[in-house]
Scaffold this motif. Structure first.
Motif, PDB file in Angstrom:
ATOM      1  N   VAL A   1       0.862  -1.178   0.000  1.00 43.35           N
ATOM      2  CA  VAL A   1       0.000   0.000   0.000  1.00 43.35           C
ATOM      3  C   VAL A   1       0.899   1.228   0.000  1.00 43.35           C
ATOM      4  N   VAL A   2       0.795   2.038  -1.049  1.00 42.53           N
ATOM      5  CA  VAL A   2       1.622   3.230  -1.160  1.00 42.53           C
ATOM      6  C   VAL A   2       0.778   4.475  -0.896  1.00 42.53           C
ATOM      7  N   THR A   3       1.334   5.421  -0.129  1.00 39.93           N
ATOM      8  CA  THR A   3       0.679   6.714   0.035  1.00 39.93           C
ATOM      9  C   THR A   3       1.111   7.587  -1.130  1.00 39.93           C
TER      10      THR A   3
ATOM     11  N   VAL B   1      -0.377 -10.887  -5.096  1.00 44.59           N
ATOM     12  CA  VAL B   1       0.139  -9.611  -4.612  1.00 44.59           C
ATOM     13  C   VAL B   1      -0.911  -8.523  -4.864  1.00 44.59           C
ATOM     14  N   VAL B   2      -1.415  -7.938  -3.802  1.00 42.93           N
ATOM     15  CA  VAL B   2      -2.394  -6.859  -3.890  1.00 42.93           C
ATOM     16  C   VAL B   2      -1.658  -5.526  -3.757  1.00 42.93           C
ATOM     17  N   VAL B   3      -1.927  -4.617  -4.676  1.00 38.05           N
ATOM     18  CA  VAL B   3      -1.290  -3.304  -4.648  1.00 38.05           C
ATOM     19  C   VAL B   3      -2.380  -2.237  -4.576  1.00 38.05           C
TER      20      VAL B   3
ATOM     21  N   ASN C   1     -10.555  -5.243   0.881  1.00 44.51           N
ATOM     22  CA  ASN C   1     -10.848  -5.412  -0.545  1.00 44.51           C
ATOM     23  C   ASN C   1      -9.558  -5.317  -1.347  1.00 44.51           C
ATOM     24  N   GLU C   2      -9.669  -5.366  -2.657  1.00 48.68           N
ATOM     25  CA  GLU C   2      -8.488  -5.294  -3.509  1.00 48.68           C
ATOM     26  C   GLU C   2      -8.568  -4.121  -4.478  1.00 48.68           C
ATOM     27  N   ASP C   3      -9.388  -3.122  -4.169  1.00 48.70           N
ATOM     28  CA  ASP C   3      -9.496  -1.939  -5.024  1.00 48.70           C
ATOM     29  C   ASP C   3      -8.152  -1.230  -5.074  1.00 48.70           C
ATOM     30  N   PHE C   4      -7.730  -0.832  -6.274  1.00 51.23           N
ATOM     31  CA  PHE C   4      -6.421  -0.204  -6.427  1.00 51.23           C
ATOM     32  C   PHE C   4      -6.374   1.149  -5.730  1.00 51.23           C
ATOM     33  N   TYR C   5      -7.356   2.017  -5.995  1.00 58.32           N
ATOM     34  CA  TYR C   5      -7.346   3.350  -5.416  1.00 58.32           C
ATOM     35  C   TYR C   5      -8.082   3.388  -4.083  1.00 58.32           C
ATOM     36  N   ILE C   6      -7.472   4.023  -3.097  1.00 56.70           N
ATOM     37  CA  ILE C   6      -8.098   4.323  -1.823  1.00 56.70           C
ATOM     38  C   ILE C   6      -8.282   5.833  -1.803  1.00 56.70           C
TER      39      ILE C   6
END
Length: 258
Positions: A133-135, A173-175, A219-224
């Motif tokens: 998870v990247v900020t 791998v979830v990103v 979940n596995e949504d790309f954008y948070i």
């Protein structure tokens, strides 16, 4: 990976303050085993003591620092389930941003994630999964006026995160990319005239971002997107780029008149 008790081993970089501190605090409160990293050794040790985490101060951006941090996490946590790549910097303004501003921004905002992924992804593939998870900031989806190095490198890390997801999601791998707009952090407080732009859709607290990030582990949504309107702006930018850029330029002109 879900946001329940299955989440156990978490590393948070840039954890001494702001969003990183809030994420680490949230994760520890939810029962995770947490390792916190930052260049500010005193602050990261104090945080670790406060929340019951393991402190691993140091430079998470350099090749040696990234490899070393993953190795320490493997030793003390027994592995890594979730890596919050939160460390980031905002350097330089306009075309006056120096070569060092650009180099430092590239190293911290992009290459830190490349280097961590090199160490993490092979072990995640071997163990059947992991989560990065990247900020990234809304600046990476849109732009941030006045801050070319920050905007460009945040675009860059989203590009890398997209590539990582496209290449490894079938291997477990979830990103995910956290992309908030105005958050009450040091970067926001030092943004000067840009405060008005960043606060257009409300200024959130770091704890709000941490809550959104923790919920997204389910979940596995790309954008948070803690600021939901960022998704609308992103769509507008993609479907009508010239109109979008004209609107941004109007904001730039208004800032120059102050």
């Amino acid at each position: 990976m879900t946001s329940d008790s299955a989440v156990r081993r978490i590393v948070v970089t840039g954890a001494a303050a702001g969003i990183g501190r809030a994420i680490a605090t949230k994760a520890a409160a939810e029962g995770a085993k947490v390792m916190v990293n930052d260049l500010d050794a005193d602050a990261v040790h104090a945080l670790a003591h406060e929340i019951g985490a393991i402190a691993a101060p140091g430079d998470a951006a350099s090749p040696e620092g990234a490899d070393g941090l993953v190795a320490i996490a493997n030793e003390w946590l027994g592995g890594v389930d979730v890596w919050f790549g939160n460390a980031g910097i905002d350097r330089g303004r306009g075309l006056a941003a120096s070569e060092d501003d650009w180099t430092d921004s590239w190293e911290v905002n992009v290459m830190a994630h490349v280097r961590a992924a090199r160490a993490l992804v092979p072990q995640w593939v071997a163990q059947g999964g992991g989560r990065y998870v990247v900020t990234a900031s809304a600046a990476g989806m849109l732009t941030m006026l006045g801050a070319p190095a920050y905007s460009t490198t945040k675009h860059g890390v989203i590009g890398f995160a997209e590539w990582l997801s496209a290449s490894y999601r079938h291997k477990g791998v979830v990103v995910q990319a956290i992309c908030p707009q105005g958050v009450r952090t040091r970067i926001y407080e030092e943004s000067g005239d840009l405060k008005e732009v960043l606060s257009h859709d409300a200024v959130l607290e770091p704890s709000d971002i941490a809550d959104a990030a923790w919920a997204a582990l389910g979940n596995e949504d790309f954008y948070i997107l803690p600021h939901e309107r960022v998704g609308d702006y992103y769509l507008a930018r993609a479907t009508a780029p010239d109109r979008w850029l004209t609107g941004m330029n109007r904001i730039q002109q208004s800032l120059e008149k102050r």
